[in-house]
Design a protein around this motif. Structure first.
Motif, PDB file in Angstrom:
ATOM      1  N   LEU A 229     -54.354  47.665  17.755  1.00  0.00           N
ATOM      2  CA  LEU A 229     -54.007  46.257  17.949  1.00  0.00           C
ATOM      3  C   LEU A 229     -55.260  45.481  18.358  1.00  0.00           C
ATOM      4  O   LEU A 229     -55.999  45.915  19.244  1.00  0.00           O
ATOM      5  N   HIS A 235     -49.672  40.839  21.157  1.00  0.00           N
ATOM      6  CA  HIS A 235     -48.695  41.542  20.309  1.00  0.00           C
ATOM      7  C   HIS A 235     -47.427  41.847  21.109  1.00  0.00           C
ATOM      8  O   HIS A 235     -46.306  41.681  20.592  1.00  0.00           O
ATOM      9  N   GLU A 239     -43.517  40.512  20.333  1.00  0.00           N
ATOM     10  CA  GLU A 239     -42.384  41.429  20.165  1.00  0.00           C
ATOM     11  C   GLU A 239     -41.280  41.134  21.177  1.00  0.00           C
ATOM     12  O   GLU A 239     -40.086  41.283  20.868  1.00  0.00           O
TER      13      GLU A 239
END
Length: 377
Positions: A229, A235, A239
């Protein structure tokens, strides 16, 4: 026709004839026969670097002994850096491929060459460069050194020319910036809290809600996380957003209000499934609060009020029925038992007497009782 030149003790001079270099003059008085005025003098301070490089190059080529007697020459190759000392005190870091010349005099100049093939600096050199502001004389050229300070509970990610290096543990390390590209990032390895605030989401029955979510997380594998990542924290935030929308968008408002824990369960399962193998540990995930629209708050308040009013009405009717049944039972008992009726009359008399200061009796006690019972009715 006799010209005199004076050179001070902290100076050196170049004698020029018709603008062309002749020789170096040491401190003192110098006399020259100059009938045509062709001689002139260029003076330099010995405390400063020699900037007339062409004069030094001329002497080194034509009179090396004279150049060695007057100058300290410092020349570095493309893969070398230099540490310049004055009287054995570090004063400057010289970059690669540099040429510097200094006068020999009261200050002893010394050059220490460093091979740049080794990127890291020694621990002793790091200590010298760590706090230049606290030195009596700051070191020049320290921007050629990269110093990384890693505090406790952190690690450092270092890339040299795009190659990932082993993790930097807490402490101080340094590398040469010359001839290489250095990129680094400081990573906190402790548990951290991430807030997902102000998310506007529609429920399945088209009611807009504003939900605030919180989650705890940490790095389990720092190198693995950054290898997969580019920005692990961003990230994880996205999510959490996706998981929250999936949890809210599939349920009605009543279901959400009755069981907020279902949102935590759905989001937690979504995160565990999406971030498996990405080097992140997820702790607790929970909804902090659910904010309803203003009009929906008013409607729910009316619903609650109507429900409570209905409950109160049922209770009131139940109590009235019980009271009526009790009176009926009492009347049946009195009808069949004159003594009970008499006791009821005496009880009524007692309640009435509590509100009367003085009673005048005429016609006997029986008539008083009958009159009071009639009055009570």
């Amino acid at each position: 026709m006799l010209k005199r030149f004076i050179v001070k003790k902290n100076e050196r001079a170049a004698l020029l004839k018709n603008g062309d270099f002749e020789r170096i003059l040491n401190p003192g008085r110098h006399y020259f026969f100059d009938p045509f005025g062709a001689l002139s003098l260029t003076v330099w301070n010995t405390d400063e670097p020699m900037l007339a490089v062409d004069v030094v190059d001329y002497l080194r080529q034509n009179d090396p002994a004279e150049a060695e007697r007057h100058f300290v020459c410092m020349e570095l190759a493309e893969d070398e850096a230099g540490l310049r000392y004055e009287n054995d005190v570090l004063v400057e870091i010289l970059p690669p491929a540099v040429r510097r010349f200094f006068w020999r005099g009261l200050t002893a100049q010394r050059l220490e060459k460093v091979d740049l093939s080794a990127a890291a600096l020694s621990a002793e050199m790091v200590k010298r460069l760590l706090q230049p502001a606290l030195r009596a004389r700051p070191v020049l050229g320290v921007n050629g050194v990269f110093v990384a300070q890693v505090p406790a509970a952190h690690v450092g990610l270092l890339c040299i020319d795009g190659v990932q290096q082993p993790l930097l543990q807490p402490g101080v390390s340094a590398w040469w910036r010359f001839n290489r590209d250095l990129q680094w990032e400081l990573v906190d390895t402790r548990w951290q809290t991430m807030e997902v605030s102000g998310q506007e989401i529609l429920t399945r029955d088209k009611v807009g809600l504003r939900i605030n979510l919180a989650a705890t997380w940490r790095f389990a594998d720092v190198i693995g996380a950054f290898a997969r990542l580019a920005k692990p924290a961003e990230h994880l935030y996205r999510e959490l957003q996706f998981g929250l929308r999936a949890a809210v968008g599939t349920k009605n408002l009543d279901e959400l209000l009755e069981n907020k824990q279902s949102i935590d369960t759905v989001v937690g399962e979504h995160i565990a499934r999406k971030l498996a193998g990405f080097g992140l540990d997820i702790g607790d995930v929970g909804v902090k609060d659910i904010v309803l629209p203003g009009e929906m708050k008013a409607i729910l308040a009316q619903v609650v009020e109507a429900g409570k009013a209905a409950e109160a009405n049922v209770i009131r009717r139940r109590e009235e029925t019980a009271a009526t049944r009790s009176l009926l039972n009492t009347a049946k008992v009195m009808e069949d038992n004159p003594v009970a009726l008499r006791l009821k009359e005496l009880e009524t008399l007692e309640r009435v007497a509590e509100r009367i200061d003085r009673i005048s009796v005429f016609g006997g006690l029986d008539q008083v009782l009958n009159g009071l019972v009639t009055l009570a009715k």
